[in-house]
Every structure is written in structure tokens, then in C-alpha cells.
Scaffold this motif. Structure first.
Motif, PDB file in Angstrom:
ATOM      1  N   GLY A 174      50.500 -17.491 106.358  1.00 44.73           N
ATOM      2  CA  GLY A 174      51.527 -16.804 107.122  1.00 44.73           C
ATOM      3  C   GLY A 174      52.911 -17.075 106.563  1.00 44.73           C
ATOM      4  O   GLY A 174      53.134 -18.063 105.861  1.00 44.73           O
ATOM      5  N   PHE A 175      53.841 -16.198 106.898  1.00 43.00           N
ATOM      6  CA  PHE A 175      55.215 -16.321 106.421  1.00 43.00           C
ATOM      7  C   PHE A 175      56.108 -17.085 107.400  1.00 43.00           C
ATOM      8  O   PHE A 175      57.329 -17.095 107.240  1.00 43.00           O
ATOM      9  CB  PHE A 175      55.819 -14.931 106.192  1.00 43.00           C
ATOM     10  N   HIS A 176      55.526 -17.721 108.416  1.00 43.43           N
ATOM     11  CA  HIS A 176      56.335 -18.336 109.464  1.00 43.43           C
ATOM     12  C   HIS A 176      57.234 -19.453 108.947  1.00 43.43           C
ATOM     13  O   HIS A 176      58.270 -19.734 109.531  1.00 43.43           O
ATOM     14  CB  HIS A 176      55.448 -18.858 110.599  1.00 43.43           C
ATOM     15  N   THR A 177      56.864 -20.115 107.851  1.00 42.94           N
ATOM     16  CA  THR A 177      57.723 -21.163 107.292  1.00 42.94           C
ATOM     17  C   THR A 177      58.676 -20.611 106.230  1.00 42.94           C
ATOM     18  O   THR A 177      59.450 -21.369 105.643  1.00 42.94           O
ATOM     19  CB  THR A 177      56.877 -22.292 106.662  1.00 42.94           C
ATOM     20  N   GLY A 178      58.613 -19.311 105.990  1.00 37.93           N
ATOM     21  CA  GLY A 178      59.512 -18.686 105.023  1.00 37.93           C
ATOM     22  C   GLY A 178      58.801 -18.335 103.733  1.00 37.93           C
ATOM     23  O   GLY A 178      57.959 -19.089 103.237  1.00 37.93           O
ATOM     24  N   ARG A 179      59.134 -17.191 103.190  1.00 37.87           N
ATOM     25  CA  ARG A 179      58.506 -16.703 101.959  1.00 37.87           C
ATOM     26  C   ARG A 179      58.785 -17.625 100.771  1.00 37.87           C
ATOM     27  O   ARG A 179      57.921 -17.845  99.920  1.00 37.87           O
ATOM     28  CB  ARG A 179      59.030 -15.296 101.661  1.00 37.87           C
ATOM     29  N   GLN A 180      59.980 -18.181 100.728  1.00 36.98           N
ATOM     30  CA  GLN A 180      60.368 -18.986  99.570  1.00 36.98           C
ATOM     31  C   GLN A 180      59.487 -20.218  99.406  1.00 36.98           C
ATOM     32  O   GLN A 180      59.142 -20.601  98.290  1.00 36.98           O
ATOM     33  CB  GLN A 180      61.837 -19.402  99.688  1.00 36.98           C
ATOM     34  N   PHE A 183      53.476 -20.683  94.965  1.00 39.35           N
ATOM     35  CA  PHE A 183      52.054 -20.983  94.750  1.00 39.35           C
ATOM     36  C   PHE A 183      51.402 -19.938  93.859  1.00 39.35           C
ATOM     37  O   PHE A 183      50.476 -20.248  93.101  1.00 39.35           O
ATOM     38  CB  PHE A 183      51.346 -21.051  96.099  1.00 39.35           C
ATOM     39  N   PHE A 184      51.890 -18.692  93.935  1.00 42.53           N
ATOM     40  CA  PHE A 184      51.246 -17.581  93.234  1.00 42.53           C
ATOM     41  C   PHE A 184      51.885 -17.266  91.886  1.00 42.53           C
ATOM     42  O   PHE A 184      51.473 -16.299  91.230  1.00 42.53           O
ATOM     43  CB  PHE A 184      51.282 -16.330  94.112  1.00 42.53           C
ATOM     44  N   SER A 209      44.200 -10.381  92.846  1.00 39.00           N
ATOM     45  CA  SER A 209      44.810  -9.409  93.741  1.00 39.00           C
ATOM     46  C   SER A 209      45.682 -10.132  94.746  1.00 39.00           C
ATOM     47  O   SER A 209      45.414 -11.295  95.093  1.00 39.00           O
ATOM     48  CB  SER A 209      43.726  -8.606  94.467  1.00 39.00           C
ATOM     49  N   ILE A 210      46.742  -9.457  95.215  1.00 39.83           N
ATOM     50  CA  ILE A 210      47.615 -10.041  96.233  1.00 39.83           C
ATOM     51  C   ILE A 210      48.302  -8.914  97.001  1.00 39.83           C
ATOM     52  O   ILE A 210      48.706  -7.912  96.408  1.00 39.83           O
ATOM     53  CB  ILE A 210      48.657 -10.998  95.595  1.00 39.83           C
ATOM     54  N   TRP A 211      48.385  -9.066  98.304  1.00 35.41           N
ATOM     55  CA  TRP A 211      49.055  -8.080  99.147  1.00 35.41           C
ATOM     56  C   TRP A 211      49.436  -8.736 100.472  1.00 35.41           C
ATOM     57  O   TRP A 211      49.143  -9.918 100.703  1.00 35.41           O
ATOM     58  CB  TRP A 211      48.175  -6.844  99.353  1.00 35.41           C
ATOM     59  N   GLU A 212      50.084  -7.991 101.338  1.00 35.41           N
ATOM     60  CA  GLU A 212      50.523  -8.498 102.634  1.00 35.41           C
ATOM     61  C   GLU A 212      49.872  -7.682 103.745  1.00 35.41           C
ATOM     62  O   GLU A 212      49.647  -6.479 103.591  1.00 35.41           O
ATOM     63  CB  GLU A 212      52.048  -8.437 102.751  1.00 35.41           C
ATOM     64  N   GLY A 263      46.885  -5.183 111.345  1.00 36.09           N
ATOM     65  CA  GLY A 263      46.127  -4.561 110.283  1.00 36.09           C
ATOM     66  C   GLY A 263      46.924  -3.654 109.370  1.00 36.09           C
ATOM     67  O   GLY A 263      46.359  -3.000 108.493  1.00 36.09           O
ATOM     68  N   VAL A 264      48.247  -3.599 109.553  1.00 38.01           N
ATOM     69  CA  VAL A 264      49.108  -2.810 108.660  1.00 38.01           C
ATOM     70  C   VAL A 264      49.267  -3.567 107.348  1.00 38.01           C
ATOM     71  O   VAL A 264      49.488  -4.782 107.345  1.00 38.01           O
ATOM     72  CB  VAL A 264      50.482  -2.560 109.303  1.00 38.01           C
ATOM     73  N   GLU A 265      49.155  -2.866 106.226  1.00 35.09           N
ATOM     74  CA  GLU A 265      49.275  -3.515 104.925  1.00 35.09           C
ATOM     75  C   GLU A 265      50.466  -2.985 104.148  1.00 35.09           C
ATOM     76  O   GLU A 265      50.930  -1.858 104.367  1.00 35.09           O
ATOM     77  CB  GLU A 265      47.990  -3.320 104.120  1.00 35.09           C
ATOM     78  N   ARG A 266      50.969  -3.813 103.239  1.00 33.70           N
ATOM     79  CA  ARG A 266      52.051  -3.424 102.345  1.00 33.70           C
ATOM     80  C   ARG A 266      51.924  -4.235 101.060  1.00 33.70           C
ATOM     81  O   ARG A 266      51.212  -5.249 101.000  1.00 33.70           O
ATOM     82  CB  ARG A 266      53.412  -3.655 103.005  1.00 33.70           C
ATOM     83  N   GLU A 267      52.616  -3.770 100.039  1.00 35.10           N
ATOM     84  CA  GLU A 267      52.571  -4.458  98.751  1.00 35.10           C
ATOM     85  C   GLU A 267      53.215  -5.845  98.849  1.00 35.10           C
ATOM     86  O   GLU A 267      54.151  -6.064  99.620  1.00 35.10           O
ATOM     87  CB  GLU A 267      53.323  -3.635  97.691  1.00 35.10           C
ATOM     88  N   TRP A 268      52.700  -6.756  98.048  1.00 35.32           N
ATOM     89  CA  TRP A 268      53.315  -8.081  97.930  1.00 35.32           C
ATOM     90  C   TRP A 268      54.666  -7.956  97.234  1.00 35.32           C
ATOM     91  O   TRP A 268      54.801  -7.267  96.220  1.00 35.32           O
ATOM     92  CB  TRP A 268      52.409  -9.002  97.125  1.00 35.32           C
ATOM     93  N   VAL A 269      55.673  -8.616  97.787  1.00 42.51           N
ATOM     94  CA  VAL A 269      57.009  -8.646  97.197  1.00 42.51           C
ATOM     95  C   VAL A 269      57.455 -10.102  97.136  1.00 42.51           C
ATOM     96  O   VAL A 269      57.335 -10.844  98.110  1.00 42.51           O
ATOM     97  CB  VAL A 269      58.007  -7.817  98.047  1.00 42.51           C
TER      98      VAL A 269
END
Length: 303
Positions: A233-239, A244-245, A259-262, A267-273
Motif C-alpha cells: 500500500g501507499f499509506h507510508t508514501g510512494r517515495q 524497491f522496484f 510486471s508492475i501496476w497500481e 478494483g480500479v487499475e492504473r499504470e505504475w508511476v
């Protein structure tokens, strides 16, 4: 229609009398768009109800008395574990699940006949689902703390039963202590290159442990067909977790991203940024990153 990720979870136990608990349980009413990303407490077990299991699973949570145990945050069930459990269920039972942005179909999360290892397991929900739905052998690991491991053993004992499996067939499940990157222990040396799948759920919030986690994943993966399923999860921040990736650090451990995505809790998906700028705290709690790692191919190494 895709159900909300958290819809399968319910608290089980005596009514709470703690004002802080009352406030926490009311947040969804006060802020209807706010998503709970951690579930449970030591006084209440959790019921995990799936329409594809004969009965709900009872998930106990650790009661960490020591400060070092509390810092592990393994005394909650996190949304990353819920998502991987749902993916494993969909893949193994061939339930339609839209994974278009990940360029993967449900069968890519099929655990049938596979040896599975979970690191930093916490409550071991994805491991339990794998054992109940068709895996060959399942090993659950977390930091070698008596508090954490005793709770894992309790969850395995209560839930890893043939009567909880749709097929009444259960894979053997064992619990072991493992500190990431410590590869000279009897457990690590005996299980090198043994596992078809490695599960990693919400273990990326400590950047200083990324290298050790990479080492453990690479150590335990069996061969070129083996995969690590990593969800956080992004709860601690994306940075904190995005490093790791990064390809260079994965390469040092002989790994690469397949593969990697968000994906969010609905259930909504979007590209990894890598960087979305300033992200609203409530909004980012809704999102998780899904990554699939494999052994680095020779062409990737040469490149």
C-alpha cells in the motif's frame, strides 16, 4: 461487479469500550471516502468471509508487548494481504478478475501444485488461501519473534483444515522464523531455491531493508519459472517504497520486474508511476502497487 477489497473483513469479539476504538470504527461514517488499510486489534480476531470457502476464516492478531515487536506492525491485517489473497483465489479457482493493466490474467496467480513461501507474513492470509485452494506445500515466515510466530501458528492451526477447503484437500503448512537477508540459518540453507512462488505483502515501508528483502526473495526462488508476488500500500508514501522496484537494485540481487501496476480498493487499475507529485493522504491509502518479480534473464544481465 467488483466488490470492495475490505468487504470480506469483519471484527469478531467482545464490544469495544475504548474511545479510540469507537472513533476508529466510525471513521468510515464520518469520512465515507476514507479507506481503512489496517484491520483488527489484539482484543478482536477478524472474520474473513469468501463466497468460495465453506466457512469464514478466523484471523488472530498478535498482541505485541515489547516495543521491538510493535515496530514490526505485524499485529494488523493489511490491505496488501487482502488483495493477494483475492488474486490467489481468483487465479487458482479461475474466477474472472480484470488485471488488464498488469498484462496478466487470473491464471497468473494460480497456486495449484506449487510450493509457496510468504515472508513478513503477519497474519498469513494469502498463505492460508493457497494451502486451502490447491498449493502443494506452504511455508509461512516472519521475524523470529515469539509473539509474532505464536500468532502465525495459531492462525495456521485454526484455519488450515480440510473442512475449510472447497475440495477438502489441504496442503501442508509450516511456520518458521526468518529475518530478511539472513541466509546462513538452518532454515535458509535447507530451503535455498525451493519455492515456485514467494509472497510479499506490505513489506516495503522500510527502505533500509529493501536490499535484505531482495536477497531473501532471490535466495528462495526456485528457477526461471518461479515468481515473487509483491503487493504494498501507499499509506507510508510512494517515495519510501518505490525504490524497491528500481532496476539497478533488483539487478544486484539477480532479479527483474516482469510486471508492475497500481490497483485501488475498488478494483480500479492504473499504470505504475514513479512520482505522482504531492498525493493526498486519504487518496493514496486507497491504492496499492502490484509487482511481479522473477530471476533476471541472461539478456537483462548482459544489457
Amino acid at each position: 461487479m467488483q466488490m470492495a477489497l475490505t468487504s470480506r473483513i469483519a471484527l469478531h469479539g467482545p464490544p469495544t469500550s475504548d474511545p479510540e476504538d469507537f472513533f476508529g470504527s466510525a471513521l468510515g461514517v464520518i469520512f465515507p471516502d476514507d479507506v481503512t488499510n489496517q484491520h483488527g486489534d489484539a482484543d478482536h480476531s477478524l472474520l474473513y468471509t469468501s463466497p468460495h470457502l465453506p466457512r469464514p476464516l478466523h484471523i488472530a492478531l498478535a498482541d505485541p508487548h515489547r516495543e521491538n515487536d510493535r515496530k514490526l506492525f505485524s499485529h494488523y491485517l493489511w490491505n496488501a494481504s487482502l488483495l493477494l489473497a483475492e488474486f490467489v483465489e481468483a487465479g487458482t479457482l479461475r474466477i474472472p478478475l480484470d488485471l488488464g493493466l498488469g498484462r496478466l490474467g487470473p491464471s497468473d496467480f494460480d497456486a495449484t501444485g506449487l510450493t509457496c513461501l510468504e515472508v513478513g507474513a503477519g497474519t498469513a492470509l494469502p498463505s492460508l488461501m493457497s494451502a486451502l485452494l490447491g498449493a502443494k506445500d506452504v511455508v509461512v515466515t516472519d521475524y523470529p519473534s515469539d509473539t509474532v510466530l505464536s500468532t502465525l501458528r495459531k492462525n495456521v492451526k485454526v484455519n488450515a483444515k480440510p473442512e475449510n477447503s472447497p475440495s477438502s484437500i489441504l496442503a501442508p503448512v509450516t511456520v518458521e522464523g526468518h529475518s530478511w537477508g539472513e541466509l546462513d540459518t538452518p532454515f535458509a540453507t535447507a530451503n535455498r531455491n525451493r519455492f515456485d512462488r514467494v509472497f510479499v505483502c506490505d513489506c516495503l515501508w522500510m527502505p533500509w531493508q529493501h536490499a535484505n528483502l531482495h536477497k531473501s526473495i532471490a535466495w528462495f526462488l526456485k528457477d526461471a519459472s518461479a515468481r515473487a508476488w509483491v503487493i504494498a500500500g501507499f499509506h507510508t508514501g510512494r517515495q519510501k517504497m518505490s525504490g524497491f522496484f528500481e532496476d539497478e537494485v533488483l539487478a544486484e540481487a539477480g532479479l527483474e520486474l516482469e510486471s508492475i501496476w497500481e490497483r485501488d480498493c475498488d478494483g480500479v487499475e492504473r499504470e505504475w508511476v514513479w512520482d505522482r507529485g504531492q498525493e493526498d493522504v486519504s487518496e493514496r491509502k486507497r491504492w496499492l502497487v502490484v509487482g511481479v518479480l522473477r530471476r533476471r534473464t541472461s539478456s537483462a544481465i548482459e544489457g
